[in-house]
Each structure stands twice: as C-alpha cells, then as structure tokens.
Design a protein around this motif. Structure first.
Motif, mmCIF file in Angstrom:
data_model
loop_
_atom_site.group_PDB
_atom_site.id
_atom_site.type_symbol
_atom_site.label_atom_id
_atom_site.label_comp_id
_atom_site.label_asym_id
_atom_site.label_seq_id
_atom_site.Cartn_x
_atom_site.Cartn_y
_atom_site.Cartn_z
ATOM 1 N N VAL A 149 0.859 -1.185 0.000
ATOM 2 C CA VAL A 149 0.000 0.000 0.000
ATOM 3 C C VAL A 149 0.893 1.233 0.000
ATOM 4 O O VAL A 149 1.833 1.340 0.794
ATOM 5 N N HIS A 203 2.034 0.235 4.023
ATOM 6 C CA HIS A 203 2.341 -1.071 4.613
ATOM 7 C C HIS A 203 2.549 -2.121 3.533
ATOM 8 O O HIS A 203 2.213 -1.908 2.381
ATOM 9 N N ALA A 205 2.027 -6.516 3.086
ATOM 10 C CA ALA A 205 1.120 -7.480 3.701
ATOM 11 C C ALA A 205 1.506 -8.909 3.357
ATOM 12 O O ALA A 205 1.830 -9.224 2.204
ATOM 13 N N TYR A 245 -2.327 -5.158 11.882
ATOM 14 C CA TYR A 245 -1.227 -4.301 11.450
ATOM 15 C C TYR A 245 -0.269 -4.097 12.611
ATOM 16 O O TYR A 245 -0.683 -3.731 13.718
ATOM 17 N N GLU A 255 1.130 -5.934 7.514
ATOM 18 C CA GLU A 255 -0.165 -6.534 7.824
ATOM 19 C C GLU A 255 -0.035 -8.048 7.708
ATOM 20 O O GLU A 255 0.526 -8.546 6.732
HETATM 21 FE FE LIG Z 1 -3.357 -4.270 3.561
#
Ligand SMILES: [Fe+2]
Length: 313
Positions: A149, A203, A205, A245, A255
């Motif tokens: 992200v 972030h 993931a 998170y 995440e």
């Molecule tokens: Fe995410």
C-alpha cells in the motif's frame, strides 16, 4: 488477465540484517543473501540497505512477451519509457521513484493447508482433542507477500500509471478517501494507493493460512515489543480480509492477513459497494486498536521526506 501475480517486494531500510532476523523469527527463511521466502516461493521479500525506509522495487508477472510489448507501448503513451529485454520490463514509478519489474511467468502454486479440525455448533470436528492453536503444536508462517500500500502525493497520477500503463485492474474505489484498490492477480488488491503528503509506503502485507496464524504470529511480535501493534485484529469492509497491522523493527508497518476476496471474473464482481449506510472512512466491520493515525500516516514521515530529498527525489 494479462497480469497474473504479485511476485516479490524489495524494501530498502537502514539495517536490513535486523529486519531479516525479525522475519526469520516469524517463519520466513533466508533463501539467499538479502532474500526471504518459503520453500514454495523462495524469493518474496528482498532487503537492501538504504539511508531511509522505502520501497526499492516490486515484481509482478504477466502471461506473455506480447503483454510486455503492450505495456511498454501504453507507458510510452503516458510519456514514460520502460526498458524491455529478456522476458522482463522495468520502469520507474514517476511519483515514488521505485522500480516496477514485469516478468513473463506466474508465481509458484501454494499447497493448501490441510483443513484444521474445528468444533462448531452442531459440528464435532475435533472430539477429545485440544486445538493445535491452543497448545501451539504448529508454527504458522507467512505464505506469501500479497500486497503493498502506497501513500501518493498524486493518487490520480499513480492510478493512471498502474492501471492505464501497467495494466492493473481496479477492484474498488473509495472516492471520499481518495483510495483505489488494484489487483494484478485474483486477490482483491495487490496494490492500494492512498493520498499522502510525501510519497511513502503505508504497509506491506503477508498472507497467513488463518486467523490463528495471525494471532499467534502477531502476539509473537507484541511479546518482543509491546507497542508494535498498530491496528487490529479486525476484518476489512473492502477486500474482506481479516487483518492485524504491526510495526517491524525498521519502523515499517506490515499486515498479517487472511481470507481476502478473490476475483476470478470481472463480470461477476460487484465493484459498487453498497455504502449508503456506512461511513466511507470506516475501514473495518469489526476492529480493535488504538492508533489509527499511525495506520494512515507513518510516524517517521519526516525522516522519509528527508531521505527522499537527500536522494534527489
Ligand atoms: Fe493491507
């Protein structure tokens, strides 16, 4: 679709050895110098030394060489030049400065975890035995890096680059929040672009098999560093993924997620969320957590801004 998979993410951080050891403790193996992954997918998270924390590059996959040629032509029409050769296209993101690599191929298949034995109303799934998660008779490990992200200073330009240039597909948009969820695989999102005052990673993931994997590994992190939890556990509205998170030792948010929506047929996917009855800024159907500010903007944003400036970006 022409794009098929999200393959790997390379992060630059001041102390990659510290971050590598952190992920080794969470179940990702060092499969080559600076490279973390699993037996199924050895190259997933790559680490480089950098003066500040940022995305260095990521790799996505497409079906054919013709896809690469088409992507290069589309980027050219956007005024961007890509390097194309030996089954691989490389282009620099015009907002962030990281490199996006597109390669012909597909990610290695993931073997499904054997179904866990679960009790439920009306179901005696595990009679006379304790839960594996309860007695921790297994060590959950991340299965794959699923998405990244990005906070962009020009979200429209970023979405234009990824959708009209590289060929990502839009799964959902939240216009009020300026958020666009994009995919290059069947995942609801492999890439989410949000507004931010400085181009930055929000972030990255990693997918776990189930919520017990999230809980067990997440609490491992919290036991090492009690203030590492940023937001979660909860379940997102958009994408449906269960999430937690947390912060890695480099200050990057990551995440742990599971059960994300999968889109195999654009015609069957309803990308018009029924949002009449909920706050467009609500991001979870249920949640816990106490630090949403850190969720939307990294606390080290000033260091990132200084790092970018020193790097001439
Ligand atoms: Fe995410």
């Amino acid at each position: 679709m022409a794009l098929t998979d999200f393959l790997d993410l390379t992060l630059a951080v001041p102390d990659p050895a510290e971050l590598e050891a952190f992920w080794n403790r969470r179940g990702l193996a060092t499969t080559a110098p600076g490279q973390l992954g699993t037996a199924e997918r050895p190259a997933q998270l790559l680490l480089r030394e950098g003066s500040y924390r940022h995305v260095n590059s990521f790799t996505i996959a497409c079906e054919t060489e013709a896809d690469l040629v088409a992507i290069k032509a589309r980027l050219h029409r956007l005024g961007l030049e890509a390097d194309l050769g030996e089954g691989e296209l490389r282009v620099v993101d015009p907002i962030f400065g990281h490199t996006v690599v597109v390669t012909v191929g597909a990610a290695a298949p993931l073997l499904p975890q054997a179904p866990r034995e679960l009790n439920a109303p009306g179901i005696l799934g595990r009679p006379n035995r304790r839960s594996e998660a309860g007695i921790r008779s297994f060590e959950p490990r991340p299965r794959r890096v699923g998405h990244v992200v990005l906070g962009s200073t020009d979200p429209k330009a970023s979405v234009n680059f990824y959708v009209n240039g590289l060929g990502f597909r839009i799964s959902d948009t939240l216009p009020e929040a300026g958020a666009t969820f994009m995919r290059c695989s069947t995942d609801h999102h492999n890439l989410l672009v949000l507004p931010a005052p400085v181009p930055c990673m929000n972030h990255y993931a990693l997918e776990m098999d189930d919520i017990d994997g999230i809980g067990l590994r997440g609490f491992d992190v919290v036991h090492e560093r009690p203030d590492a939890s940023v937001y979660g556990v909860g379940r997102h509205i958009v994408g449906s993924n269960v999430f937690w998170y947390l912060l890695d030792p480099a200050g990057g948010m990551f995440e742990l997620f599971t059960d994300m929506d999968q889109i195999t047929n654009d015609d069957l996917w309803d990308n018009e969320l029924r949002r009449d009855d909920w706050d467009p800024f609500a991001i979870a159907t249920y949640e816990s957590g106490n630090s949403k500010m850190d969720f939307f903007l990294p606390s080290d944003i000033e260091a990132i801004a200084a790092g970018r400036e020193a790097a001439g970006l």
